[in-house]
Enzyme design. Structure first.
Site, PDB file in Angstrom:
ATOM      1  N   ASP A  13       0.104  -1.380  -0.073  1.00  0.00           N
ATOM      2  CA  ASP A  13      -0.011  -0.328  -0.430  1.00  0.00           C
ATOM      3  C   ASP A  13       0.704   1.570  -0.293  1.00  0.00           C
ATOM      4  OD1 ASP A  13      -2.603  -1.869   0.429  1.00  0.00           O
ATOM      5  OD2 ASP A  13      -1.838  -1.757   3.047  1.00  0.00           O
ATOM      6  N   LYS A  16       2.134   2.217  -4.324  1.00  0.00           N
ATOM      7  CA  LYS A  16       3.038   1.883  -5.904  1.00  0.00           C
ATOM      8  C   LYS A  16       2.174   1.968  -7.874  1.00  0.00           C
ATOM      9  CE  LYS A  16       3.206  -2.551  -4.464  1.00  0.00           C
ATOM     10  NZ  LYS A  16       2.756  -1.316  -2.470  1.00  0.00           N
ATOM     11  N   GLY A  40      -4.171  -4.252  -4.567  1.00  0.00           N
ATOM     12  CA  GLY A  40      -5.182  -3.444  -5.013  1.00  0.00           C
ATOM     13  C   GLY A  40      -4.106  -1.490  -5.078  1.00  0.00           C
ATOM     14  N   HIS A  41      -4.268  -1.695  -6.099  1.00  0.00           N
ATOM     15  CA  HIS A  41      -4.205  -0.194  -6.868  1.00  0.00           C
ATOM     16  C   HIS A  41      -5.278   0.638  -7.205  1.00  0.00           C
ATOM     17  CE1 HIS A  41      -0.046  -2.572  -6.459  1.00  0.00           C
ATOM     18  NE2 HIS A  41       0.005  -2.952  -7.493  1.00  0.00           N
ATOM     19  N   GLN A 225       2.011  -5.953  -2.915  1.00  0.00           N
ATOM     20  CA  GLN A 225       2.608  -5.936  -1.502  1.00  0.00           C
ATOM     21  C   GLN A 225       3.851  -5.361  -1.647  1.00  0.00           C
ATOM     22  OE1 GLN A 225       2.067  -9.775  -3.160  1.00  0.00           O
ATOM     23  NE2 GLN A 225      -0.253  -8.789  -2.727  1.00  0.00           N
TER      24      GLN A 225
END
Ligand code: GDP
Length: 432
Positions: A13, A16, A40-41, A225
């Site tokens: 988180d 990225k 989750g981006h 991650q």
């Protein structure tokens, strides 16, 4: 041509996705090499938000080809839903912009069911997984029972593989966890349908990568991650089930170590963690709450509130070691505005002993008491700054102190979620 690996330096988180989207116009290929749709981006472009889970974050740039390597585990329904949403928005018109390795393993309904059942049964020992079946899918890969994307295109092969897997998976699900079995006939039909729809994207991705490099194209590798969730280098067992460090690019994408030019470590200006596990600088008081509010620290995949605390230099030094960072990007510096004086952890006291190294064991990490250095804060809103010199002196001092303590130059600073809210001190794709 430059190859740049961008990986998280903390527990994920770090932002990225935002940075990959920002870097992507300079890269012709953006490559995911590990993990699954547990990532989750969140990207914000022209005020519009896009959340990606397994599609590489280069996809919003029309000039990029986005490659999902063999090291990734793919939930076909999840991937198809993400692609449909992008197509509906007109972002993805040309299917050749998504290349999916035929060797990537497939996440099946057994994997998600087992992930959830195991977490529930583990009670206080639960890892805090996203329940997306990533770990169980990697398990089947390693025990050589897994099903790969290319198998979805071969009805005979698929049926044999599913039947073999069904016996063992349904036994565990029903007998051990008291769940419902998964109907293998229905799954077979479903899997054939996934294959039919995914066929247009399937590719021998290592060759596509090689061709891009031969054509002198920039390649960006996008980590998911973060370093401390890495299965080998993270806070085991509170980790993810893949290698997240820069070295994982080689196996997970299919590229030799001699071809990697640069490694960018992405860190927040503070620290967060989702799920269980040790977190030495966690602040359960007022400062942590302020960070959560100012930084909107709630998970993109699960919506869970993230645990928050000060920046931990001990972690960043360890991350620099195991990844070989050539540069750092500091994200969310804007979140620290107006929070008063800031602390960064420069060492730990573990069982009475002072150390600058991240501990080797879980127990030591849990007992680590951070030693802090205090730095002056700033009150100005910095989200409008576009050059390093525009930042208030105290913010520059913060960046430079981090740089000195970690021993790695800070090349990029992010001061807001928007694509343009980014300061580059040097071109990350300059020739090596
Ligand atoms: P990732 O998985 O590493 O891509 O990170 P996430 O997308 O899960 O979380 C990062 C969150 O921070 C997202 O909501 C981004 O929109 C947001 N974000 C990224 N960079 C910045 C920044 O510099 N400032 C602020 N305020 N938000 C940011």
């Amino acid at each position: 041509m430059t190859t740049l690996v961008a990986v998280g330096a903390q527990w994920g988180d770090e932002g990225k996705g935002k940075l990959v989207d920002w870097l992507a116009p300079q890269a012709q290929l953006v490559v995911r090499f590990h993990g699954g749709n547990n990532a989750g981006h969140t990207l914000v472009v022209d005020g519009e938000q896009t959340v990606l889970h397994v599609v590489p974050a280069g996809v919003l740039n029309p000039g990029t080809v986005n490659l999902i390597g063999p090291g990734v585990v793919v939930d076909p329904a999840g991937l198809l839903a993400e692609l449909d949403a992008l197509k509906e928005r007109g972002v993805l018109r040309d299917p050749s912009r998504i290349r999916l390795s035929g060797r990537a393993h497939v996440i099946l309904p057994w994997h998600t069911a087992l992930d959830k059942a195991r977490e529930k049964a583990a009670r206080e020992f639960a890892i805090g997984t996203t329940g997306r079946g990533i770990g169980p899918a990697y398990e089947d890969k390693v025990t050589r029972r897994g099903i790969r994307v290319a198998d979805l295109l071969d009805p005979k092969e698929l049926r044999t593989a599913l039947d073999r897997l069904a016996k063992q998976k349904n036994f565990e699900l029903v007998e051990h966890y008291g769940g419902d079995p998964i109907d293998v006939d229905a799954l077979y039909e479903q899997a054939l349908e996934w294959g039919r729809r995914l066929q247009v994207y399937v590719d021998h991705t290592a060759h596509t990568l090689e061709n891009a490099m031969r054509d002198d194209r920039n390649v960006l590798f996008e980590g998911a991650q973060g370093t401390f969730l890495d299965i080998d280098h993270g806070t085991y067992p509170y980790v993810t089930s893949s290698n997240c460090v820069a070295g994982a690019v080689c196996a997970g994408a299919g590229i030799g170590p001699t071809r990697i030019d640069r490694v960018l470590g992405i860190t927040k200006a503070y620290t967060t963690r989702v799920g269980g596990g040790p977190f030495p600088t966690e602040d359960e008081g007022e400062f942590g709450e302020k960070l959560r509010e100012a930084g909107a620290e709630f998970g993109a995949t699960t919506g869970r509130p993230r645990r928050c605390g000060s920046l931990d230099i001990v972690m960043l030094r360890e991350a620099a070691t195991v990844n070989g960072f050539t540069a750092l990007a500091i994200n969310k510096l804007d979140v620290l505005s107006g929070l008063g004086d800031l602390r960064v952890a420069t060492a730990y006291r573990v069982d009475g002993k002072l150390t600058q190294d991240f501990p080797m064991t879980l127990g030591e990490t849990e007992r680590a008491e951070p030693i802090y250095e205090t730095l002056a804060g700033w009150t100005e809103d910095i989200s409008g700054c576009r050059r390093y010199e525009d930042l208030p002196g105290a913010a520059q001092d913060y960046v430079e102190r981090v740089e000195a303590l970690v021993g790695v130059p800070v090349e990029i600073i992010s001061i807001g979620p928007g694509r343009d809210e980014t300061i580059a001190r040097i071109d990350p794709f300059r020739p090596a």
